[in-house]
Each structure stands twice: as structure tokens, then as C-alpha cells.
Scaffold this motif. Structure first.
Motif, PDB file in Angstrom:
ATOM      1  N   THR A   1       0.839  -1.197   0.000  1.00 32.77           N
ATOM      2  CA  THR A   1       0.000   0.000   0.000  1.00 32.77           C
ATOM      3  C   THR A   1       0.874   1.247   0.000  1.00 32.77           C
TER       4      THR A   1
ATOM      5  N   ILE B   1       1.694   4.632   1.185  1.00 31.32           N
ATOM      6  CA  ILE B   1       1.341   5.524   2.297  1.00 31.32           C
ATOM      7  C   ILE B   1       1.472   6.979   1.838  1.00 31.32           C
TER       8      ILE B   1
ATOM      9  N   LEU C   1       3.792   0.462   2.422  1.00 30.82           N
ATOM     10  CA  LEU C   1       3.614  -0.455   3.540  1.00 30.82           C
ATOM     11  C   LEU C   1       3.158  -1.800   2.997  1.00 30.82           C
TER      12      LEU C   1
ATOM     13  N   ARG D   1       3.195  -6.410   3.822  1.00 25.76           N
ATOM     14  CA  ARG D   1       3.181  -7.413   4.888  1.00 25.76           C
ATOM     15  C   ARG D   1       3.845  -8.686   4.403  1.00 25.76           C
TER      16      ARG D   1
ATOM     17  N   ASP E   1       2.928   7.751   9.393  1.00 26.07           N
ATOM     18  CA  ASP E   1       1.641   7.097   9.139  1.00 26.07           C
ATOM     19  C   ASP E   1       1.794   5.584   9.017  1.00 26.07           C
ATOM     20  N   GLY E   2       2.911   5.144   8.420  1.00 28.45           N
ATOM     21  CA  GLY E   2       3.136   3.709   8.250  1.00 28.45           C
ATOM     22  C   GLY E   2       3.294   2.989   9.575  1.00 28.45           C
TER      23      GLY E   2
ATOM     24  N   THR F   1       2.195   4.085  12.435  1.00 28.45           N
ATOM     25  CA  THR F   1       0.895   4.193  13.121  1.00 28.45           C
ATOM     26  C   THR F   1      -0.049   3.083  12.655  1.00 28.45           C
ATOM     27  N   ARG F   2      -0.127   2.881  11.350  1.00 29.29           N
ATOM     28  CA  ARG F   2      -1.006   1.830  10.819  1.00 29.29           C
ATOM     29  C   ARG F   2      -0.549   0.439  11.247  1.00 29.29           C
ATOM     30  N   ALA F   3       0.750   0.202  11.161  1.00 31.78           N
ATOM     31  CA  ALA F   3       1.265  -1.134  11.477  1.00 31.78           C
ATOM     32  C   ALA F   3       1.039  -1.482  12.942  1.00 31.78           C
TER      33      ALA F   3
ATOM     34  N   ALA G   1      -1.280  -0.375  14.826  1.00 26.12           N
ATOM     35  CA  ALA G   1      -2.719  -0.502  15.097  1.00 26.12           C
ATOM     36  C   ALA G   1      -3.300  -1.794  14.543  1.00 26.12           C
ATOM     37  N   ASP G   2      -2.539  -2.483  13.702  1.00 25.87           N
ATOM     38  CA  ASP G   2      -3.015  -3.715  13.052  1.00 25.87           C
ATOM     39  C   ASP G   2      -2.720  -4.903  13.962  1.00 25.87           C
TER      40      ASP G   2
END
Length: 534
Positions: A2, A4, A10, A12, A39-40, A42-44, A46-47
Motif C-alpha cells: 500500500t 502511504i 507499507l 506485509r 503514518d506507516g 501508526t497503521r502497522a 494498530a493492526d
């Protein structure tokens, strides 16, 4: 995968998130890179499916520093401090996977991660002192906590990087890896997660600071050891003070002190001058009508005409980078004398520990002396360094014109004479270019590349490329009396000599300029360069 931001993706791999920075050519920390990292992460984190994060870079290097195009402009959010705090406070392990160079802000990003790995050829450094600054995003606080205060002082005050082996020895990285770096980073992160290894926050490390607290003379001794080479510069002292803050203050207070010292430097005349020089040096490499893709001749073999003060030093430049060089003289006695000086120069460097005896032998082995002009026939570039007299130079160029191969570059080391008149002695003026080295030629970095009226773009591109290869800063100039450097020095020298006529003595004149900040005055410089060439 994705996107960012425009420069950070980002992805997986199983339960490991991979943040990839792709901001060519050197993955500088532009605003969109900082935003992408923020942001990357933060997203990672939160996952719920993500167990750890790997930060890596596309292209030829890890993050190699700040975006220099942002210098002097209003700051853009997020700031690097915010990004690093987010990484360091991540509840999931963050691993930096380094190749190429992690420099400046790039190393500060890696220091905020919980683990660091690198390939064998990776290099790590904080070179901000060379811009009259200090590492301003926690580098002066984190580095001494992980490598020790003495090593941090050496790295930060010199600005010189260290290799992967040294980084591993000092604890800066946790492992040297082979093969695909991203895969190795993922495997390392997977192991950290599987073994439930702790989040290693450098900010919390105290052991190596405690060692420094037990040796209070460390900073005084270090200041003495660098006093000579840092004289006249403000940044080295501020770097030392910032590292002292790491030893004496809590981490957050140390960051505050680092910021104060950074801002003090940012607005200083010394830093403004060093940053001007940084940009000017890069601008000098750009020649509007000789684009970067202009074909330059590959230099496999060089020749130098003359084994005197300049010729020997020029020959050393080629040997230092592995280029075989033939030195030609008119007679055996001046040839042997000149080559003897070259040997003494190398041995003096070795005596200071800067070269090994094997290095000396290897470099001397690349320099071959002869009195036979025919030996230059297979050289790719010939640099003339004979007496500064037009008839002699013209005679030499007429002679080598008949000997050298058709595509050889013919360069003159003249410091003041008309390159066009010298080129006119040949049937190939397009191959003739000035390459004016400054004395001592094996030490001084400036190289004036002189464009004649008929000098080809290929010859210019070759001279500029050779200059960079031998560690010089090549600057293109035109044909005029004294070119640029000597025209300036001539004006200064005239005034210095006038002071002597008015009653001053040389050392008094030199002292004024030395106290102002110059490495030496005009008369000391004349002695160093050699009165025969100065």
C-alpha cells in the motif's frame, strides 16, 4: 503493498509489516518520507495481525540524511523528532534494515528503532559537523548510549562514518546479514517476536554513560586531542557539549540541550559559510553544456610529464586510487630524486598510521619512472607538469602529440599560462584541457579544469570525472591570467608583500590571517607549496 505517501510503501510478509522508503537518489528525509514513516508505523502498530515492523529502503542506500532542498525554509510537519518518538514508543518491535549508508537523520531513524541490522558494506555516520551543525534529532543523546561516549565523540566530532564490522563491535547494529536484505530483516523481526525479546530503547540505556561518569577527564582529554584540527570552528565544541549533556542530564533534558546547541549553530556565520560551501561544491559539478551523460573516457593508465614538486604529487593521486602511472623525466637524476620524494611522502603517512606498509608498497608499485617519452604511448590521460614557461610546454605538447594514442586526453598543469596557446602546438586542440592542481598536489583538494577554445566536451567530462575519482573537487574555469584561484591569491599576496615593504615581518602577516581562521598565512603557504612553484 500500500502506498502511504509518494515515497513510502507499507507491505506485509506474514505477521511482519515492511515499510519501504523509495525517495531517490539517496532516500533523503523529505516531508513525504517523514509523513510516510509516521503514518506507516501508526497503521502497522494498530493492526492486530502485525507483530513487528521492518524499516528498509529501495535503491542504492538507506536514508542518507536530510532533504537539503528544505534547508533555510519553514519547517513542515511532521518533524523528525515526532517521527522518532513514535518509532521508539511503538509497542511492537521496529527493526531498521540498512544497506548503503545510514547518515545524519538516517542514522537517527535507525537509532530510534529497537533493533538494527546491516549488510557487510553498510556504513553509519553523523556528518552534520561538516555543515557547521550537530545531529539535531537525538543523535548526540542516543549514539553515546549505544556505542559509548568515546566512540560517539570520535564519530560526531569528525563526522566520519564507520563500517558494518565496527558498528557491530560497538553495538550500533545487532547483526550483519547476507542475501536479500528485506528477507533478512523480516527473519530477524520474526525471531524477535517468536522469542518475545524486549523492546530495546536506546534512550533507556545507561551502562556506557556510567563508564564515562567514572572518567571525568575524558572530555578534557578529547578537547585537547582535536584542538588543532577544529580550531576556528564552532560546531565541534557544541557537539562535545551536547554529548556531555547526554552524560550529565536525563534523556529528555539532554534532547532539550541538544536543540539549544543546534539552533545556536544553525544561525551562526560559520554554519552559513559551511552550508554555502556544501551547495557551491555541488553546483560546481554541474556544467550546463556538458550534461552528466556526456561520454567520458575510461582511464586505465595515466602518465605524468615531470617528476618535480608538482609531478610527483600528481602521480601519487593516480596511484592512490589504483591507476597505474608512468612518470617521465628528461634525465635519470631528477627522475630518481622525484621518485624518492614520493617514497618519503608515503613513508611519512605510514609513520602516522594512515597507511600500512603494504599500502605503501602497493602504491609505489603503481608508479613507474622513465626517461623515454615513448612510454606514454598507451596512456589514456597525460598530465604535463614541466616548468611554467610557454616555449617548454609547447615543445612538450608538440612532442607527445606525435606519440600519444588518438583518443588520449592531453592535460596541462599550468597555473597561469594560456591553454589555447599550448593546445595550438598540437594537431588535436580538442583533446587538450587544463588540469591545474594546487600544491602539495597529493593533498590539496581543489582542481581547476580549464576549458580551452577548442576543448571538446568529452575531454572536459573526462577531466571532471578523473578529478572526482582521485578525490579532488574539480571546478571548470575559462582561460584567463591565473584562472580563478591564483588570481585571488595574487591580489592577497600583493597586499601581504606591501606590508613587508612597510616594515612588518612575514610571521606577523601570517599570524593575522591565522588568527582570523585560515590554516596558515600567505608566506607559510608559499613555504609549504614550494617557492619553486609558488
Amino acid at each position: 503493498m500500500t502506498a502511504i505517501t509518494q515515497s513510502v510503501d507499507l507491505g506485509r510478509r506474514g505477521r511482519i509489516a515492511v515499510l519501504t522508503v523509495n525517495n531517490p537518489p539517496v532516500n533523503a528525509l523529505s516531508q513525504h518520507v517523514r509523513q510516510g514513516l509516521y503514518d506507516g508505523v501508526t497503521r502497522a502498530t494498530a493492526d492486530a495481525a502485525v507483530g513487528a515492523v521492518v524499516v528498509t529502503c529501495a535503491g542504492r542506500t538507506f536514508i542518507a540524511g536530510a532533504d537539503i532542498t528544505e534547508f533555510g525554509k519553514p519547517p513542515k510537519e511532521p518533524g523528525l523528532h515526532e517521527v522518532l518518538a513514535l518509532i521508539e514508543q511503538s509497542p511492537k518491535p521496529v527493526v531498521a534494515a540498512v544497506h548503503g549508508t545510514a547518515l545524519g537523520g538516517g542514522l537517527e531513524v535507525a537509532l530510534a528503532c529497537h533493533y538494527r541490522i546491516g549488510v557487510k558494506t553498510a556504513r553509519f555516520g553523523l556528518p552534520e559537523v561538516k555543515l557547521g551543525l550537530l545531529p539535531g534529532a537525538g543523535g548526540t543523546q542516543r549514539l553515546p548510549r549505544v556505542v559509548g561516549v568515546e566512540t560517539a565523540l570520535q564519530m560526531i566530532v569528525s563526522g566520519e562514518p564507520i563500517g558494518a564490522d565496527a558498528a557491530l563491535t560497538h553495538g550500533l547494529i545487532d547483526a550483519i546479514v547476507e542475501g536479500d536484505l528485506t528477507a533478512a530483516g523480516v527473519a530477524f523481526a520474526e525471531k524477535v517476536v517468536s522469542e518475545r525479546q524486549p523492546l530495546k530503547k536506546i534512550r533507556d540505556l545507561e551502562d556506557k554513560l556510567a563508564q564515562a561518569r567514572g572518567t571525568p577527564e575524558l572530555f578534557a582529554n578529547f578537547r585537547k586531542s582535536v584542538a588543532r584540527q577544529t580550531r576556528g570552528f564552532r560546531a565541534p565544541e557544541n557537539c562535545i557539549r551536547a554529548i556531555e549533556a547526554a552524560v550529565t542530564l536525563p534523556f529528555d533534558a539532554g534532547l532539550t540541550r541538544e536543540r539549544e546547541l543546534f539552533l545556536e549553530l544553525l544561525h551562526s556565520p560559520e554554519s552559513k559559510a559551511q552550508r554555502y560551501f556544501f551547495f557551491a561544491e555541488r553546483e560546481a559539478a554541474k556544467i550546463p553544456d556538458v550534461p552528466p551523460d556526456t561520454p567520458a573516457k575510461e582511464i586505465r593508465k595515466a602518465a605524468v610529464l615531470g617528476a618535480g614538486t608538482m609531478g610527483g604529487g600528481i602521480a601519487m593521486n593516480f596511484a592512490n586510487v589504483g591507476i597505474p602511472v608512468t612518470v617521465v623525466e628528461v634525465a635519470r637524476e631528477p627522475l630518481e630524486r622525484g621518485l624518492g620524494v614520493v617514497r618519503k611522502n608515503y613513508e611519512a603517512t605510514a609513520s602516522k598510521g594512515r597507511l600500512t606498509p603494504a599500502d605503501v608498497g602497493r602504491r609505489l608499485g603503481l608508479i613507474r619512472g622513465t626517461t623515454d617519452f615513448g612510454e606514454v604511448a598507451d596512456a589514456d590521460i597525460v598530465v604535463e607538469a614541466v616548468f611554467e614557461e610557454m616555449p617548454i610546454k609547447q615543445e612538450v605538447f608538440a612532442r607527445i602529440d606525435k606519440i600519444c594514442k588518438a583518443d588520449a586526453v592531453l592535460a596541462t598543469n599550468t597555473s597561469t599560462l594560456d591553454v589555447n596557446a599550448i593546445a595550438g602546438a598540437t594537431a588535436r586542440p580538442e583533446s587538450v584541457v587544463g588540469m591545474h592542481f594546487f600544491s602539495p598536489a597529493n593533498v590539496m583538494r581543489l582542481l581547476e579544469v580549464v576549458r580551452g577554445a577548442k576543448t571538446s566536451k568529452a575531454a572536459i567530462a573526462t577531466a571532471m570525472a578523473v578529478g572526482r575519482r582521485i578525490g579532488k573537487v574539480p571546478v571548470l574555469v575559462g582561460v584567463c591570467d591565473g584562472f580563478v584561484g591564483n588570481r585571488m591569491l595574487h591580489a592577497r599576496g600583493k597586499q601581504a608583500e606591501r606590508l613587508i615593504l612597510e616594515g612588518a615581518v612575514p610571521h606577523q602577516v601570517d599570524k593575522v590571517l591565522y588568527d582570523f581562521g585560515f590554516p596558515m598565512g600567505p608566506f607559510a603557504m608559499g613555504d609549504l607549496a614550494g617557492l619553486d612553484v609558488g
